[in-house]
Each structure stands twice: as C-alpha cells, then as structure tokens.
Design a protein around this motif. Structure first.
Motif, mmCIF file in Angstrom:
data_model
loop_
_atom_site.group_PDB
_atom_site.id
_atom_site.type_symbol
_atom_site.label_atom_id
_atom_site.label_comp_id
_atom_site.label_asym_id
_atom_site.label_seq_id
_atom_site.Cartn_x
_atom_site.Cartn_y
_atom_site.Cartn_z
ATOM 1 N N LYS A 1 0.844 -1.188 0.000
ATOM 2 C CA LYS A 1 0.000 0.000 0.000
ATOM 3 C C LYS A 1 0.881 1.240 0.000
ATOM 4 C CE LYS A 1 -3.831 -2.162 2.548
ATOM 5 N NZ LYS A 1 -4.699 -2.076 3.750
ATOM 6 N N PRO A 2 0.419 2.326 -0.615
ATOM 7 C CA PRO A 2 1.219 3.551 -0.616
ATOM 8 C C PRO A 2 1.374 4.106 0.785
ATOM 9 C CG PRO A 2 -0.998 3.966 -1.459
ATOM 10 C CD PRO A 2 -0.862 2.483 -1.330
ATOM 11 N N GLY A 3 2.532 4.683 1.055
ATOM 12 C CA GLY A 3 2.793 5.258 2.364
ATOM 13 C C GLY A 3 2.120 6.607 2.533
ATOM 14 N N VAL A 4 2.169 7.118 3.764
ATOM 15 C CA VAL A 4 1.531 8.394 4.067
ATOM 16 C C VAL A 4 2.203 9.534 3.307
ATOM 17 C CG1 VAL A 4 1.050 10.049 5.919
ATOM 18 C CG2 VAL A 4 0.697 7.623 6.306
ATOM 19 N N VAL A 5 3.510 9.416 3.043
ATOM 20 C CA VAL A 5 4.196 10.469 2.291
ATOM 21 C C VAL A 5 3.532 10.682 0.940
ATOM 22 C CG1 VAL A 5 6.353 11.082 1.142
ATOM 23 C CG2 VAL A 5 6.418 10.163 3.451
ATOM 24 N N SER A 6 3.364 9.596 0.178
ATOM 25 C CA SER A 6 2.743 9.706 -1.150
ATOM 26 C C SER A 6 1.281 10.128 -1.057
ATOM 27 C CB SER A 6 2.847 8.365 -1.887
ATOM 28 O OG SER A 6 4.197 8.009 -2.078
ATOM 29 N N LEU A 7 0.570 9.596 -0.063
ATOM 30 C CA LEU A 7 -0.841 9.948 0.100
ATOM 31 C C LEU A 7 -1.006 11.427 0.443
ATOM 32 C CD1 LEU A 7 -2.106 6.858 2.133
ATOM 33 C CD2 LEU A 7 -2.406 7.293 -0.292
ATOM 34 N N LEU A 8 -0.144 11.943 1.304
ATOM 35 C CA LEU A 8 -0.247 13.347 1.695
ATOM 36 C C LEU A 8 0.110 14.262 0.534
ATOM 37 C CD1 LEU A 8 -0.713 15.473 3.867
ATOM 38 C CD2 LEU A 8 1.665 15.188 4.580
ATOM 39 N N VAL A 9 1.138 13.905 -0.232
ATOM 40 C CA VAL A 9 1.514 14.706 -1.400
ATOM 41 C C VAL A 9 0.352 14.776 -2.392
ATOM 42 C CG1 VAL A 9 2.999 14.759 -3.437
ATOM 43 C CG2 VAL A 9 3.986 14.327 -1.196
ATOM 44 N N THR A 10 -0.287 13.643 -2.639
ATOM 45 C CA THR A 10 -1.408 13.603 -3.578
ATOM 46 C C THR A 10 -2.605 14.373 -3.033
ATOM 47 O OG1 THR A 10 -0.671 11.384 -4.185
ATOM 48 C CG2 THR A 10 -2.814 12.059 -4.990
ATOM 49 N N HIS A 11 -2.835 14.281 -1.740
ATOM 50 C CA HIS A 11 -3.936 15.015 -1.114
ATOM 51 C C HIS A 11 -3.731 16.526 -1.260
ATOM 52 C CE1 HIS A 11 -7.111 15.955 1.754
ATOM 53 N NE2 HIS A 11 -6.248 16.695 2.429
ATOM 54 N N SER B 1 -3.530 19.791 6.849
ATOM 55 C CA SER B 1 -2.802 18.723 6.161
ATOM 56 C C SER B 1 -1.315 18.765 6.491
ATOM 57 C CB SER B 1 -3.006 18.844 4.647
ATOM 58 O OG SER B 1 -4.377 18.728 4.308
ATOM 59 N N MET B 2 -0.773 19.969 6.632
ATOM 60 C CA MET B 2 0.648 20.096 6.945
ATOM 61 C C MET B 2 0.959 19.683 8.378
ATOM 62 S SD MET B 2 2.242 20.783 4.249
ATOM 63 C CE MET B 2 3.845 21.193 4.928
ATOM 64 N N ASP B 3 -0.065 19.540 9.222
ATOM 65 C CA ASP B 3 0.156 18.985 10.564
ATOM 66 C C ASP B 3 0.672 17.554 10.470
ATOM 67 O OD1 ASP B 3 -0.599 21.300 11.823
ATOM 68 O OD2 ASP B 3 -2.670 20.675 12.165
ATOM 69 N N ILE B 4 0.214 16.822 9.453
ATOM 70 C CA ILE B 4 0.718 15.457 9.243
ATOM 71 C C ILE B 4 2.188 15.501 8.846
ATOM 72 C CG2 ILE B 4 0.448 13.344 7.880
ATOM 73 C CD1 ILE B 4 -2.484 13.981 7.569
ATOM 74 N N PHE B 5 2.547 16.489 8.022
ATOM 75 C CA PHE B 5 3.936 16.632 7.573
ATOM 76 C C PHE B 5 4.897 16.742 8.751
ATOM 77 C CE2 PHE B 5 7.369 19.688 6.706
ATOM 78 C CZ PHE B 5 8.092 18.979 5.761
ATOM 79 N N SER B 6 4.480 17.412 9.820
ATOM 80 C CA SER B 6 5.356 17.609 10.971
ATOM 81 C C SER B 6 5.732 16.292 11.640
ATOM 82 C CB SER B 6 4.688 18.540 11.991
ATOM 83 O OG SER B 6 3.520 17.944 12.521
ATOM 84 N N THR C 1 9.061 11.325 9.152
ATOM 85 C CA THR C 1 10.514 11.225 9.306
ATOM 86 C C THR C 1 11.212 11.402 7.958
ATOM 87 O OG1 THR C 1 10.365 8.810 9.103
ATOM 88 C CG2 THR C 1 10.387 9.733 11.325
ATOM 89 N N ASP C 2 10.590 10.945 6.878
ATOM 90 C CA ASP C 2 11.180 11.088 5.538
ATOM 91 C C ASP C 2 10.683 12.378 4.897
ATOM 92 O OD1 ASP C 2 12.563 8.719 5.773
ATOM 93 O OD2 ASP C 2 10.958 7.528 4.893
ATOM 94 N N LYS C 3 11.036 13.501 5.494
ATOM 95 C CA LYS C 3 10.597 14.790 4.967
ATOM 96 C C LYS C 3 11.243 15.105 3.620
ATOM 97 C CE LYS C 3 9.374 17.139 9.309
ATOM 98 N NZ LYS C 3 9.458 16.005 10.220
ATOM 99 N N ASP C 4 12.454 14.612 3.399
ATOM 100 C CA ASP C 4 13.114 14.855 2.115
ATOM 101 C C ASP C 4 12.398 14.130 0.982
ATOM 102 O OD1 ASP C 4 13.820 12.369 3.132
ATOM 103 O OD2 ASP C 4 15.813 12.384 2.214
#
Length: 609
Positions: free
Chosen positions: A237-247, A269-274, A277-280
């Motif tokens: 399944k896609p990770g939260v990084v990809s899901l958040l970027v698409t959202h 949505s950016m609260d999830i970004f905080s 760990t893989d912010k890069d």
C-alpha cells in the motif's frame, strides 16, 4: 494510635479494592474511579473531624497505594477498553466526542488520581502511573491509526453520504490513472486515508485537552503516537508520504473559492507533515507535482502554493525549501520574460506592417517559460521536428533571449509543453489541448487521410524514442477520446489488446465526433517517476550524510563508530538514516581520504585535514 489507624486503613482498603475490582469490566472503570474519589473525600473528612491534620497525607497515601498502586496493571488494562468506548474508528462521528463529555471527565479524574499516586514517590518507576497512562494513550493512538490502514477508517456519519469532493476540494473530475503512471501521483485512497488521519488528530487533540489538561507527557505521547502512525510501513500500500503529497495536490488544484477555507485545509494537512521522518522524500515528490501544476496551469491559487512552501520552511529551514522557492520565483520571472517577448513581437509586427512584409506575421500565439535547471525536476530531452510556424517562433525567442542573456544557454524541453490545436471534422470545429509531443504527432496527420505506419510517424515527427512514441500514439488512438484510428496488421491472437506495436498502422479519424467543442487529451507520464525519485533520494541522502560526517569529525577529530553513527542520527532531521547506510558513507569517505582508521585501535576514526 496513628500507627494502628494507618495499619487498619491499609488492610481495609486492600480488601475493599480487590473486591470492588473483581467483577468490574473495562468500561466499568468509571464506577471504580467514582468510588476511589468518594473514599478520598471520606478519609479527608474523617481526618478533619477526628485526627490531627499532619495525618492527612499519611492516610491519603495508604488509600492511593492500596486502591491505585497495588492494582496499577489491572487499572491500565481497564483503561484501554475504556478509551475505545470513548472513541473508536468503527463508530466515530462528528458529534461522538461532544456527547462523551461525562466519559471524558471520568477519564480526567483517573489521570488526576494517577498523578496523585505518582507524586507519592516521583523517583520510583513503579509509582509513575501518570506516565504509564500516557503510554497506554500512545498505544491507543497507534491502534486507531493501524485501523485506518486496514480500511477501517474513521467515517463521519453526518457526511458519509456526501461526495468526498466537498470535503477535500475535488470539485473537478479527476482522470483515471493511466497505465504507465507512477504511484507517486495516482492514488485513489488518499482522500479517505488522509482525511481519516486528520479527523483522528482532531479528536485526539480534544482528548488531550479534556483528559490530560495539556499535560506535557500526554502531548509528547500524542506526538509519538502519530509519528508511529504516519511512518508505519504498509507493504503493498502507498505510504503516508505519497498519500499526503497527492492530497495536497488535489487541494491545490481544487476550485475552493474561499481563501481562508483553503488555507485552513492546507494548514491541517501540513500537521501530518510535521510527524513525517522522511521529509526529504515528501519534498521531492511534492516538487514533482508542483512542477506539473505550475507548468500545466492547474494550480488554483499561487498564494496557496507559496503558503505551503512557507509552512515547510518554518519547520525545516531555508535549505530544505530552496528548490521549491526557486521554482516559484522562476514562475514569476517567466511571466515577466514572456511579457517582454510579447512586446518585442508586437514591435516587430508593427515594423513588418509598415514595410508591407506579411511573411513574418505570427500565425499562432506562443509562450515560453524560462526555468532554472537546478530548481526543477530533471527532464529527459527528446528530439522532435517542430512544425515550421512553431520553429520560426522558437528561433525568434532564442535570438531575442540571447541578445539580453548571452551568458545563459537555453535547452528546449519538448515533453513539458502544452499546445491548443484547432481541428475541423465534418464541418465541426474542435479545440484540443494536448502536450507538445502529442501535437507534433497529430500534425503529422494534418491534411493526411491515408494510413501511416509507425515508422512513418516516427520519421516525420522526429521522435526517435520508440517507447515515448508508443505512449503518445496510445493516448491518441486507444483512449475514450481517440482522434486517430489504430489499424492492427499483426494477426497474432495472443497480442494484448490496445498495445501499440511497431508494426501498427494509424489513420486520422475522419468521422470523429464529441459532445463538447473544447476538450483535453490526457497522456501517461513518459518517465518512471518512482525510479527517478528513488535515484534522486539515494544521491541526495548520500551527500547529506557525507557532509554531516565531515562536519562532526572536523570538530571532534576522533570518534568511535558507534559515537559517530549516533551523532549523525541526531543531526539529520529530514530523514532517518540506518546504520548500514551510515557505514557505507564512512567507507566512502575513507576511500576519498576524508577520514582514516586509527592504526592502534581500529574502532576509532580520525579526521584527515
């Protein structure tokens, strides 16, 4: 007398607490909390009436030890069930917590009792019941997060029958994922998953304020819980990084007219970004979609784009967002450059009209975006043969730009352009929005009614990349809107339907019809974005670790391997490097003579100035 009284109190509440808890289920912990509160009130009153006030603390200690400390494990197990009774994914609604005020107050009372117990012996780990309650709360958050990824997301009963578009701003239809599209861009689960995580964060924040009264330990437990949730690896399944970027991509392409509402959605949505760990990795994937939005003119608000980059900058610093800020700056400067070029063309047109030279009149509208290579995602350049009218304007722009910027070299990226073609079929006029490569291929069929082979299209368009040409022809001949007809010459029955082969023949559809006059023909990405992102991430992380190691060793001079690895993990905030990668980078630096092993003790590394 006091000694005998405390002994009798201890024995009484030892038996009373055991009997009271014996038949209680987890959700019935409320009864026990109320009973313990009543016990403390009664004992305080008894001390006030019959004993000296110096005995008050000793009596309360006996009550808390027997009623709370001696049953700490049982109470924590009951708390787990009670928390799910307050709020659970499977039955969550927008008004659920609002109607659970009494339960929240009881949970708050339990936390107060745990704090009082912990205060009896703050340095004794066994007495730290408030800390254990925060640990239970953290595990509870993680369990709820796991349910989201098991497709048991939080569904708001008040809005579940409404379209998801109204929640996340998807007011325009989203095209179906194409066959060759990367998983970085196309996800169908992201609205429900990301919205579920956001709703969970909202409810948990309310619980922190209502139950724990913003206790620092509870706030840290909440942060740790969500960090574990959003960074959980879910195979297949896609990770939260990809899901958040698409959202975020959907939000920034949506037609939300209220700027305050859009800003609020982006901030949540950016609260999830905080917590990532893989912010890069997030930044790289976000950069890909930001480029698509800007270049395809799909962004609904440029101010919103700057706002998201600003939020990332506040959390991660200037260096983290330098490329994103450069892209936005390029886009602003490109508009000024285009405006200056348009003025130049008008002046030329005026001169041509005065000299009665109609040969140089521009038959088409033309715009070019000048971008800085270092800021934007790398694009593979593909050779094509431009139509004469477009080639003429391209040459004019080259000459005009070099006249004022002779130190910069222009490289035309054909795969990023967009063209609006006018087409007339059966006395009906159409306007088609396509990519530059699609337009070049379509122009091959201009005024051409005969069948053309794949090789013929390839030679006339100049597109020598066979796989790219197959995808372009697939988008024009094998989709719901097809302006070309695919004529298969291969009779092999095992051949996959609609798969383009080099033996195929194509013809313009002279009977093409569509219910609307203006439409867009989508095309799959020509490059594997997942591979590109992985390659870029590997290189950038390697350079980042190298710089970090050199900076640390330059100041420390000598360190053991474990000390150096620990320091590197502490200093790097945009991703979480593993020991294997750190060891590889250390070996690379040794080979390049930045470091050396101590000759007397190989466990130590020494910096080489």
């Amino acid at each position: 007398f006091e000694t005998h009284y405390l002994t009798a109190t201890r024995e009484y509440y030892q038996n009373w607490s055991a009997m009271t808890l014996f038949d209680l289920k987890g959700v019935e912990i409320v009864k026990y909390i109320q009973s313990v509160q009543n016990v403390l009130v009664c004992e305080d009153n008894r001390v006030f009436l019959y004993l000296h006030m110096n005995s008050k603390h000793k009596v309360r200690r006996e009550c808390l030890v027997q009623c709370m400390y001696m049953h700490r494990d049982r109470i924590m197990d009951m708390l787990k069930e009670f928390l799910f009774d307050i709020f659970d994914n499977s039955q969550a609604s927008a008004s659920m917590l609002a109607s659970s005020g009494e339960k929240l107050s009881h949970a708050c009372a339990l936390f107060q009792l745990c704090e009082q117990t912990q205060s009896l012996e703050p340095d004794n780990v066994e007495f730290q019941m408030a800390t254990k309650m925060c640990a239970v709360f953290r595990a509870y958050i993680f369990t709820l997060g796991e349910k989201i990824f098991l497709d048991e997301g939080i569904h708001d009963n008040t809005t579940k029958n409404k379209a998801v578009d109204n929640t996340v701003g998807l007011s325009s239809p989203v095209p179906e994922p194409a066959k060759h599209s990367s998983s970085v861009i196309n996800h169908v689960r992201e609205p429900s998953t990301v919205e579920s995580i956001l709703r969970l964060m909202k409810y948990i924040s309310l619980m922190v304020s209502s139950i724990f009264r913003e206790d620092p330990s509870a706030i840290q437990a909440m942060k740790d819980g969500f960090t574990a949730v959003v960074n959980k690896d879910t195979p297949g399944k896609p990770g939260v990084v990809s899901l958040l970027v698409t959202h975020l991509d959907h939000l920034l392409k949506s037609k939300i007219t209220d700027d305050a509402e859009l800003e609020n959605c982006l901030r949540k949505s950016m609260d999830i970004f905080s917590h990532l760990t893989d912010k890069d990795l997030f930044a790289e994937q976000y950069r890909l979609l930001l480029a698509k939005r800007l270049l395809n003119k799909r962004s609904s608000s440029f101010d919103a784009e700057k706002s998201v980059v600003g939020m990332m900058k506040m959390q991660c610093g200037n260096q983290f967002t330098s490329s994103l800020e450069g892209m936005l700056g390029d886009f602003i400067l490109a508009k000024d450059t285009q405006s200056a070029f348009d003025t130049h063309l008008k002046e030329q047109l005026s001169i041509n009209e005065q000299s009665s030279d109609t040969h140089n009149v521009n038959p088409i509208e033309f715009s070019a975006l000048v971008l800085t290579t270092g800021f934007w995602p790398k694009q593979r350049n593909r050779n094509i043969i431009y139509p004469l009218a477009l080639q003429t304007l391209k040459v004019k722009f080259d000459e005009w730009y070099r006249s004022s910027n002779n130190l910069r070299r222009l490289q035309w990226i054909s795969s990023l352009g967009e063209v609006v073609l006018k087409m007339k079929v059966q006395k009906r006029d159409f306007e088609i929005t396509v990519t530059t490569l699609q337009a070049i291929v379509l122009m091959v069929f201009d005024n051409e009614s005969e069948e053309l082979s794949f090789e013929c299209v390839r030679n006339r368009s100049g597109l020598d990349d066979v796989e790219a040409l197959k995808r372009v022809l697939h988008s024009l001949a094998c989709q719901k809107i097809s302006v070309l007809k695919l004529i298969k010459t291969d009779s092999n029955s095992s051949r996959v339907n609609n798969k383009i082969e080099e033996s195929d023949v194509f013809q313009f559809d002279m009977f093409f019809s569509h219910k609307v006059r203006k439409f867009r023909i989508a095309m799959a990405s020509l490059d594997d974005l997942d591979v590109a992102v992985s390659k870029t991430m590997g290189e950038e992380r390697g350079h980042h670790i190298d710089a970090c190691i050199v900076r640390i060793m330059k100041s420390r001079k000598t360190m053991t391997h474990n000390q150096l690895s620990s320091e590197v993990m502490t200093h790097i905030a945009t991703f979480s490097p593993d020991n294997r990668l750190i060891k590889q980078r250390i070996e690379s630096l040794i080979e390049r003579e930045y470091l050396e092993r101590d000759r007397e003790d190989s466990r130590f590394y020494k910096y080489m100035p």
